[in-house]
Design a protein around this motif. Structure first.
Motif, PDB file in Angstrom:
ATOM      1  N   GLY A 214       0.802  -1.217   0.000  1.00  9.82           N
ATOM      2  CA  GLY A 214       0.000   0.000   0.000  1.00  9.82           C
ATOM      3  C   GLY A 214       0.829   1.259   0.000  1.00  9.82           C
ATOM      4  N   VAL A 215       0.246   2.329   0.499  1.00  7.34           N
ATOM      5  CA  VAL A 215       0.859   3.656   0.539  1.00  7.34           C
ATOM      6  C   VAL A 215       1.799   3.729   1.745  1.00  7.34           C
ATOM      7  CG1 VAL A 215       0.399   6.132   0.781  1.00  7.34           C
ATOM      8  CG2 VAL A 215      -1.163   4.694  -0.566  1.00  7.34           C
ATOM      9  N   PRO A 216       3.103   3.852   1.539  1.00  3.99           N
ATOM     10  CA  PRO A 216       4.023   3.790   2.681  1.00  3.99           C
ATOM     11  C   PRO A 216       3.846   4.941   3.660  1.00  3.99           C
ATOM     12  CG  PRO A 216       5.198   4.412   0.679  1.00  3.99           C
ATOM     13  CD  PRO A 216       3.827   3.994   0.259  1.00  3.99           C
ATOM     14  N   ALA A 217       3.333   6.081   3.197  1.00  2.00           N
ATOM     15  CA  ALA A 217       3.124   7.213   4.104  1.00  2.00           C
ATOM     16  C   ALA A 217       2.179   6.857   5.247  1.00  2.00           C
ATOM     17  CB  ALA A 217       2.587   8.417   3.326  1.00  2.00           C
ATOM     18  N   TRP A 218       1.343   5.821   5.049  1.00  2.00           N
ATOM     19  CA  TRP A 218       0.437   5.431   6.131  1.00  2.00           C
ATOM     20  C   TRP A 218       1.200   5.043   7.390  1.00  2.00           C
ATOM     21  CZ3 TRP A 218      -4.864   5.706   5.331  1.00  2.00           C
ATOM     22  CH2 TRP A 218      -5.643   5.321   6.424  1.00  2.00           C
ATOM     23  N   ASP A 219       2.385   4.446   7.225  1.00  6.26           N
ATOM     24  CA  ASP A 219       3.160   4.013   8.388  1.00  6.26           C
ATOM     25  C   ASP A 219       3.791   5.188   9.134  1.00  6.26           C
ATOM     26  OD1 ASP A 219       2.591   1.345   8.059  1.00  6.26           O
ATOM     27  OD2 ASP A 219       4.427   0.884   6.959  1.00  6.26           O
ATOM     28  N   LEU A 220       3.860   6.345   8.504  1.00 10.99           N
ATOM     29  CA  LEU A 220       4.362   7.548   9.169  1.00 10.99           C
ATOM     30  C   LEU A 220       3.224   8.396   9.724  1.00 10.99           C
ATOM     31  CD1 LEU A 220       6.630   6.667   7.060  1.00 10.99           C
ATOM     32  CD2 LEU A 220       7.366   9.053   7.120  1.00 10.99           C
ATOM     33  N   ALA A 221       1.992   7.986   9.460  1.00  7.59           N
ATOM     34  CA  ALA A 221       0.846   8.865   9.699  1.00  7.59           C
ATOM     35  C   ALA A 221       0.543   9.073  11.174  1.00  7.59           C
ATOM     36  CB  ALA A 221      -0.385   8.304   8.985  1.00  7.59           C
ATOM     37  N   ARG A 222       0.728   8.044  12.012  1.00  2.00           N
ATOM     38  CA  ARG A 222       0.377   8.232  13.418  1.00  2.00           C
ATOM     39  C   ARG A 222       1.291   9.261  14.085  1.00  2.00           C
ATOM     40  NH1 ARG A 222      -0.949   3.470  14.589  1.00  2.00           N
ATOM     41  NH2 ARG A 222      -3.134   3.564  15.194  1.00  2.00           N
ATOM     42  N   PRO A 223       2.635   9.129  13.992  1.00  2.00           N
ATOM     43  CA  PRO A 223       3.455  10.205  14.575  1.00  2.00           C
ATOM     44  C   PRO A 223       3.230  11.550  13.890  1.00  2.00           C
ATOM     45  CG  PRO A 223       4.824   8.574  13.447  1.00  2.00           C
ATOM     46  CD  PRO A 223       3.464   7.991  13.555  1.00  2.00           C
ATOM     47  N   ALA A 224       2.962  11.549  12.584  1.00  2.00           N
ATOM     48  CA  ALA A 224       2.666  12.814  11.905  1.00  2.00           C
ATOM     49  C   ALA A 224       1.400  13.442  12.468  1.00  2.00           C
ATOM     50  CB  ALA A 224       2.526  12.574  10.399  1.00  2.00           C
ATOM     51  N   ALA A 225       0.380  12.623  12.707  1.00  2.00           N
ATOM     52  CA  ALA A 225      -0.873  13.138  13.267  1.00  2.00           C
ATOM     53  C   ALA A 225      -0.659  13.651  14.687  1.00  2.00           C
ATOM     54  CB  ALA A 225      -1.932  12.035  13.249  1.00  2.00           C
ATOM     55  N   TRP A 226       0.093  12.896  15.489  1.00  2.00           N
ATOM     56  CA  TRP A 226       0.367  13.356  16.855  1.00  2.00           C
ATOM     57  C   TRP A 226       1.092  14.700  16.834  1.00  2.00           C
ATOM     58  CZ3 TRP A 226       2.752   8.177  18.957  1.00  2.00           C
ATOM     59  CH2 TRP A 226       1.733   7.251  19.145  1.00  2.00           C
ATOM     60  N   TYR A 227       2.049  14.836  15.935  1.00  2.00           N
ATOM     61  CA  TYR A 227       2.777  16.102  15.817  1.00  2.00           C
ATOM     62  C   TYR A 227       1.831  17.237  15.409  1.00  2.00           C
ATOM     63  CZ  TYR A 227       5.648  19.653  13.516  1.00  2.00           C
ATOM     64  OH  TYR A 227       6.194  20.845  13.101  1.00  2.00           O
ATOM     65  N   ALA A 228       0.993  16.981  14.412  1.00  2.00           N
ATOM     66  CA  ALA A 228       0.073  18.016  13.938  1.00  2.00           C
ATOM     67  C   ALA A 228      -0.944  18.399  15.004  1.00  2.00           C
ATOM     68  CB  ALA A 228      -0.643  17.526  12.678  1.00  2.00           C
ATOM     69  N   CYS A 229      -1.300  17.451  15.878  1.00  2.00           N
ATOM     70  CA  CYS A 229      -2.270  17.723  16.947  1.00  2.00           C
ATOM     71  C   CYS A 229      -1.626  18.306  18.197  1.00  2.00           C
ATOM     72  CB  CYS A 229      -3.011  16.446  17.315  1.00  2.00           C
ATOM     73  SG  CYS A 229      -4.073  15.773  16.029  1.00  2.00           S
ATOM     74  N   GLY A 230      -0.314  18.435  18.203  1.00  2.00           N
ATOM     75  CA  GLY A 230       0.375  18.958  19.368  1.00  2.00           C
ATOM     76  C   GLY A 230       0.661  17.933  20.443  1.00  2.00           C
ATOM     77  N   LEU A 231       0.539  16.634  20.108  1.00  2.34           N
ATOM     78  CA  LEU A 231       0.757  15.576  21.085  1.00  2.34           C
ATOM     79  C   LEU A 231       2.164  14.991  21.021  1.00  2.34           C
ATOM     80  CD1 LEU A 231      -2.647  13.706  20.639  1.00  2.34           C
ATOM     81  CD2 LEU A 231      -2.032  15.393  22.391  1.00  2.34           C
ATOM     82  N   LEU A 232       2.909  15.268  19.969  1.00  2.00           N
ATOM     83  CA  LEU A 232       4.290  14.816  19.826  1.00  2.00           C
ATOM     84  C   LEU A 232       5.182  16.038  19.695  1.00  2.00           C
ATOM     85  CD1 LEU A 232       6.170  12.305  19.457  1.00  2.00           C
ATOM     86  CD2 LEU A 232       5.908  12.634  16.988  1.00  2.00           C
ATOM     87  N   PRO A 233       6.167  16.210  20.586  1.00  2.00           N
ATOM     88  CA  PRO A 233       7.031  17.395  20.520  1.00  2.00           C
ATOM     89  C   PRO A 233       7.734  17.509  19.170  1.00  2.00           C
ATOM     90  CG  PRO A 233       7.340  16.247  22.603  1.00  2.00           C
ATOM     91  CD  PRO A 233       6.493  15.345  21.741  1.00  2.00           C
TER      92      PRO A 233
END
Length: 315
Positions: A214-233
């Motif tokens: 599939g789309v490899p970006a999906w495997d980066l999506a959870r930390p990317a989402a946390w970062y965008a939501c302010g949950l990952l420094p």
């Protein structure tokens, strides 16, 4: 015999294959590591047995096991090449690995995670390997929320469901994924890493249930989402993304803006996490906590997806 005692007996036998059915006399006590509708996991000594979801396809799981066995520097290798049947479940056996310490966030292995993902994404998938199940899991989370909302309406559901409806069909598991398929983990988070041999061996990815193409970006999506939501420094996100790029990961450009590739998957993971959080809060009849509210607020802030970021399908 119910599943858990039967699975415990199986993992004891797997941990001590030379006893030829004799009673296990080692000092280790079987430990229940997980017990959910989609997985029951028991450890005995250095062996782990996992009973997969009742609807697991044997042929697909066998291909996923073969993939893990063929990538010992990326994925934890199974102890047997094929699953075994136990009642209505398929069971696989694994060596025990030491998980990420949830009480030591500063020691989270972001660089190791990113490097393992890059290696995985650069690997040619085995013929016949099914699509990775990331979008399907997101769709199931939203379906679960719809079910709960029938009896427990909630104002936070509106932003979550609108954000879901705005995603392209492939991200909602309603159409094939675009682009050239890569080998993907499908459900990447820090709980999917262990050190093997425990306690301080190299990091390896675990849990092949969602592994596929599939789309490899999906495997980066959870930390990317946390970062965008302010949950990952920001510094942890930068460590993760930089390590992935340095390792030659194909999901994002080696330099420049990564968000054209990450935007849709990150939105989908934000919706998925929000839908699960809201469904659990409603089922427990409790208000959303601070983190859950941040996720819902992120859904509410999502602008329409630019057309160039939302391909439906690429032949």
């Amino acid at each position: 015999m119910t599943l858990l005692p039967a699975l415990t007996a199986k993992v004891r036998a797997a941990a001590h294959p030379d006893t030829a059915g004799a009673a296990c006399v080692c000092a280790a006590i079987p430990t229940l590591l997980a017990d959910r509708p989609d997985a029951t996991v028991v450890r005995h000594a250095g062996t782990v047995a996992k009973a997969h979801a009742p609807d697991t396809d044997r042929a697909e799981l066998t291909l996923r096991l073969a993939t893990a066995a063929g990538l010992p520097d990326v994925l934890l290798s199974p102890l047997a090449p094929a699953p075994t049947a136990l009642q209505d479940r398929l069971v696989t056996f694994w060596p025990y690995g030491a998980p990420v310490d949830p009480d030591a966030p500063d020691a989270a292995p972001w660089e190791a995670t990113a490097t393992l993902l890059a290696r995985l994404h650069r690997t040619t998938p085995l013929d016949g390997l099914p699509p990775m199940r990331g979008p399907a899991k997101a769709a199931r989370a939203v379906a679960r929320l719809h079910t709960v909302l029938r009896s427990e309406p909630h104002p936070a559901a509106g932003p979550v469901l609108r954000a879901w409806a705005a995603l392209p069909a492939w991200a909602r598991a309603e159409a094939p994924m675009p682009g050239v398929p890569a080998l993907c983990h499908g459900d990447l988070h820090l709980g999917q890493l262990v050190r093997h041999p425990a306690p301080d061996g190299p990091w390896r990815l675990i849990d092949v249930d969602d592994l596929g193409t599939g789309v490899p970006a999906w495997d980066l999506a959870r930390p990317a989402a946390w970062y965008a939501c302010g949950l990952l420094p920001p510094d942890e996100w930068t460590r993760f993304l930089g390590a992935y790029q340095r390792a030659g990961g194909p999901a994002v450009p080696a330099a420049g803006d990564p968000w054209p590739a990450l935007d849709v998957p990150a939105r989908a993971l934000t919706v998925q996490t929000s839908a699960l959080a809201l469904a659990k809060a409603l089922a427990a009849r409790r208000p959303l906590d601070e983190v859950e509210q941040q996720l819902v607020d992120a859904c509410a802030r999502m602008a329409p997806i630019p057309h160039q970021l939302a391909p439906e399908h690429t032949d």
